[in-house]
Design an enzyme around this catalytic site. Structure first.
Site, PDB file in Angstrom:
ATOM      1  N   ASP A  90     -10.422  12.386  11.158  1.00 23.51           N
ATOM      2  CA  ASP A  90     -10.155  12.088   9.747  1.00 23.51           C
ATOM      3  C   ASP A  90     -10.192  10.584   9.476  1.00 23.51           C
ATOM      4  O   ASP A  90      -9.426  10.079   8.659  1.00 23.51           O
ATOM      5  CB  ASP A  90      -8.786  12.678   9.364  1.00 23.51           C
ATOM      6  CG  ASP A  90      -8.645  12.844   7.857  1.00 23.51           C
ATOM      7  OD1 ASP A  90      -9.677  12.977   7.177  1.00 23.51           O
ATOM      8  OD2 ASP A  90      -7.504  12.829   7.365  1.00 23.51           O
ATOM      9  N   GLN A 138       2.345   9.457   3.446  1.00 25.56           N
ATOM     10  CA  GLN A 138       3.700   9.454   3.988  1.00 25.56           C
ATOM     11  C   GLN A 138       4.675   8.581   3.200  1.00 25.56           C
ATOM     12  O   GLN A 138       5.868   8.721   3.371  1.00 25.56           O
ATOM     13  CB  GLN A 138       3.683   8.954   5.435  1.00 25.56           C
ATOM     14  CG  GLN A 138       2.994   9.896   6.391  1.00 25.56           C
ATOM     15  CD  GLN A 138       2.744   9.194   7.697  1.00 25.56           C
ATOM     16  OE1 GLN A 138       1.975   8.234   7.764  1.00 25.56           O
ATOM     17  NE2 GLN A 138       3.392   9.657   8.734  1.00 25.56           N
ATOM     18  N   GLY A 139       4.174   7.671   2.386  1.00 22.13           N
ATOM     19  CA  GLY A 139       5.089   6.816   1.632  1.00 22.13           C
ATOM     20  C   GLY A 139       4.554   5.410   1.448  1.00 22.13           C
ATOM     21  O   GLY A 139       3.358   5.147   1.635  1.00 22.13           O
ATOM     22  N   GLY A 193       0.831  -1.205   0.000  1.00 26.24           N
ATOM     23  CA  GLY A 193       0.000   0.000   0.000  1.00 26.24           C
ATOM     24  C   GLY A 193       0.858   1.245   0.000  1.00 26.24           C
ATOM     25  O   GLY A 193       2.076   1.178   0.179  1.00 26.24           O
ATOM     26  N   SER A 194       0.208   2.365  -0.256  1.00 24.78           N
ATOM     27  CA  SER A 194       0.933   3.626  -0.130  1.00 24.78           C
ATOM     28  C   SER A 194      -0.040   4.689   0.345  1.00 24.78           C
ATOM     29  O   SER A 194      -1.239   4.638   0.058  1.00 24.78           O
ATOM     30  CB  SER A 194       1.572   4.022  -1.459  1.00 24.78           C
ATOM     31  OG  SER A 194       0.575   4.301  -2.393  1.00 24.78           O
ATOM     32  N   LYS A 214       6.558   0.548   7.145  1.00 22.19           N
ATOM     33  CA  LYS A 214       6.266   1.801   6.431  1.00 22.19           C
ATOM     34  C   LYS A 214       7.515   2.668   6.416  1.00 22.19           C
ATOM     35  O   LYS A 214       8.145   2.880   7.455  1.00 22.19           O
ATOM     36  CB  LYS A 214       5.114   2.534   7.140  1.00 22.19           C
ATOM     37  CG  LYS A 214       4.800   3.875   6.514  1.00 22.19           C
ATOM     38  CD  LYS A 214       3.372   4.319   6.751  1.00 22.19           C
ATOM     39  CE  LYS A 214       3.171   4.926   8.107  1.00 22.19           C
ATOM     40  NZ  LYS A 214       1.823   5.477   8.257  1.00 22.19           N
TER      41      LYS A 214
HETATM   42  P1  AMP Z   1      -0.608   4.679   5.413  1.00 17.62           P
HETATM   43  O1  AMP Z   1       0.637   5.162   4.773  1.00 17.62           O
HETATM   44  O2  AMP Z   1      -0.447   4.378   6.860  1.00 17.62           O
HETATM   45  O3  AMP Z   1      -1.761   5.606   5.111  1.00 17.62           O
HETATM   46  O4  AMP Z   1      -0.986   3.294   4.722  1.00 17.62           O
HETATM   47  C1  AMP Z   1      -1.252   3.189   3.327  1.00 17.62           C
HETATM   48  C2  AMP Z   1      -1.887   1.832   3.004  1.00 17.62           C
HETATM   49  O5  AMP Z   1      -0.958   0.778   3.278  1.00 17.62           O
HETATM   50  C3  AMP Z   1      -3.145   1.511   3.825  1.00 17.62           C
HETATM   51  O6  AMP Z   1      -4.306   2.024   3.220  1.00 17.62           O
HETATM   52  C4  AMP Z   1      -3.136  -0.015   3.803  1.00 17.62           C
HETATM   53  O7  AMP Z   1      -3.698  -0.490   2.591  1.00 17.62           O
HETATM   54  C5  AMP Z   1      -1.651  -0.364   3.798  1.00 17.62           C
HETATM   55  N1  AMP Z   1      -1.174  -0.619   5.174  1.00 17.62           N
HETATM   56  C6  AMP Z   1      -0.587   0.278   6.005  1.00 17.62           C
HETATM   57  N2  AMP Z   1      -0.267  -0.298   7.179  1.00 17.62           N
HETATM   58  C7  AMP Z   1      -0.672  -1.590   7.102  1.00 17.62           C
HETATM   59  C8  AMP Z   1      -0.639  -2.706   7.994  1.00 17.62           C
HETATM   60  N3  AMP Z   1      -0.110  -2.608   9.212  1.00 17.62           N
HETATM   61  N4  AMP Z   1      -1.149  -3.888   7.563  1.00 17.62           N
HETATM   62  C9  AMP Z   1      -1.672  -4.005   6.330  1.00 17.62           C
HETATM   63  N5  AMP Z   1      -1.749  -2.988   5.439  1.00 17.62           N
HETATM   64  C10 AMP Z   1      -1.249  -1.796   5.811  1.00 17.62           C
END
Ligand code: AMP
Length: 415
Positions: free
Chosen positions: A177, A63-64, A59-60, A81
């Protein structure tokens, strides 16, 4: 147990329990801890500790990039992440710092758990990137919204969102949010909230310059730049529930002004009593919009949207509609609270005091309690260099704490 039919990549083998560090683990860790390797993930390069193998992008976000990986020390799959130069500007820095500090403190089964934090750079001068290692979940809620959910699954997912949010509120954090991309689930129907939402000082209102961000789930008081209370998060949960029922976004505004239009077109122009709470310029704008009568909740959420093939399901459908009508109320003073939502007949079938009032675990793990509040975190304004320093200290503090076998604690710096 209820299952969501999400494809699991690999089974997670059993390993050390999450909050204990066995002696083998500490010895091996000391040998391996400082060894890193790099690999390309999309447009980015991940430089991670060798204990993390088999990285795959999952995922992204703002923040990255986020990758799944196998952690050879904990013998389980994890999510990693990468925050690239999180100190590069005020917005990134405040968010990264707040996330690091709050993730270290909060402990609840419906909030994502922090497993590790590291940077591959050796000194403050070289410092660039932070890697956050978390529990791995199977999918975000956007993927679940596409599925046809029965009442058991739908109400269980909502119950867990409410428990997670209630826990954040108890810690003084109002999210503001909440959205499907920041909520993750496992195929066993367990759910966790991924982030801590908007900082109190984050500018939001109608008169702000638009920038690309999902606003579909933001409450009227956030869109209109009004004061807010904890039930601001109930609106977002209502929008998410509506989307799970309908299969499409309830208020798909193209920008912050259109967002308000979408709300009043469906729910109707709010009363004069509500308009009087707005500041003059926003009130003038809102009063000059066409007036809408709105639709009844029977029209917005007709029977065909719900499984209603038995008397039991018909009752559940009417309870679900009743809950929606109490959460999607424009005037926050007339909207249901998180505690009331947890007591609603559609949700309270799952009620377990250890999950709803999980304060005892929180206090135990949090002891001594954090010396910093979310409000203090938000009020911080720093230069890029100062943010770099503060974030670096948080990463180092984590390394210090885990070295002594302590996983959670208070933030490094309070100055
Ligand atoms: P974020 O950067 O935290 O907004 O995460 C972006 C995307 O990455 C999320 O919408 C999820 O699809 C995926 N993701 C982030 N953290 C997790 C996690 N701990 N387990 C599974 N998918 C994750």
């Amino acid at each position: 147990m209820y299952f969501l039919y999400i494809c699991l990549e690999t089974e997670v083998p059993l390993g050390c329990p999450k909050y204990t560090l066995c002696p083998d683990f500490i010895m091996n860790r000391n040998k391996r801890e400082k060894e890193f390797y790099s690999l390309d993930v999309g447009d980015s390069t991940f430089t991670v500790l060798k204990r993390y193998q088999n990285l795959r992008p999952i995922g992204s976000g703002a923040q990255g990039i986020v990758c799944s990986a196998y952690d050879h020390n904990l013998e389980r799959n994890v999510a990693i992440k990468k925050l690239s130069r999180p100190f590069q500007n005020q917005t990134h820095a405040k968010r990264a710092y707040r996330e690091l500090v709050l993730m270290k403190c909060v402990n609840h089964k419906n909030i994502i758990g922090l497993l590790n934090v590291f940077t591959p750079q050796k000194t403050l001068e070289e410092f660039q990137d932070v890697y956050i290692v978390m529990e791995l979940m199977d999918a975000n809620l956007c993927q679940v919204i596409q599925m046809e959910l029965d009442h058991e699954r739908l109400s269980y997912l909502l119950y867990q969102m409410l428990c997670g949010i209630k826990h954040l509120h108890a810690a003084g954090i109002i999210h503001r949010d909440l959205k499907p991309s920041n909520i993750v689930v496992k195929s066993d129907c367990t759910l966790k909230i991924l982030d801590f939402g908007l900082a109190r000082t984050a500018a939001t209102g109608l008169l702000m310059t638009p920038y690309v961000v999902t606003r579909y789930y933001r409450a009227p008081e956030v869109i209109l730049g009004m004061g807010y209370q904890a039930n601001v998060d109930v609106w977002s949960i209502g929008c998410i529930m509506a989307e799970m029922v309908r299969g499409s976004v309830l208020f798909p505004g193209t920008d912050h002004i259109d967002q308000w239009n979408k709300v009043i077109e469906q729910l109707g122009t709010p009363s004069q009593e509500f308009l009087m709470k707005l500041n003059q310029s926003v009130r003038t704008y809102v009063e000059n919009r066409p007036r809408y009568a709105g639709f009844t909740f029977e029209k917005l959420f007709p029977d065909v949207l719900f499984p209603a093939d038995s008397e039991h399901n018909k009752l559940k459908a009417s309870q679900a509609r009743d809950l929606l009508s109490k959460m999607l109320v424009i005037d926050a003073s007339k909207r249901i609270s998180v505690s009331e939502a947890l007591q609603h007949p559609y949700i309270n079938v799952w009620y377990d005091p250890t999950e709803v009032e999980a304060v005892s675990t929180y206090l135990l793990i949090m002891w001594p309690p954090p010396l910093i509040t979310d409000k203090q975190l938000d009020e911080r304004e720093h230069t890029v260099e100062e943010w770099k320093d503060l974030i670096y200290m948080e990463v180092q503090d984590w390394e210090e704490r885990t070295k002594n076998g302590v996983i959670r604690g208070q933030p490094a710096s309070l100055g």
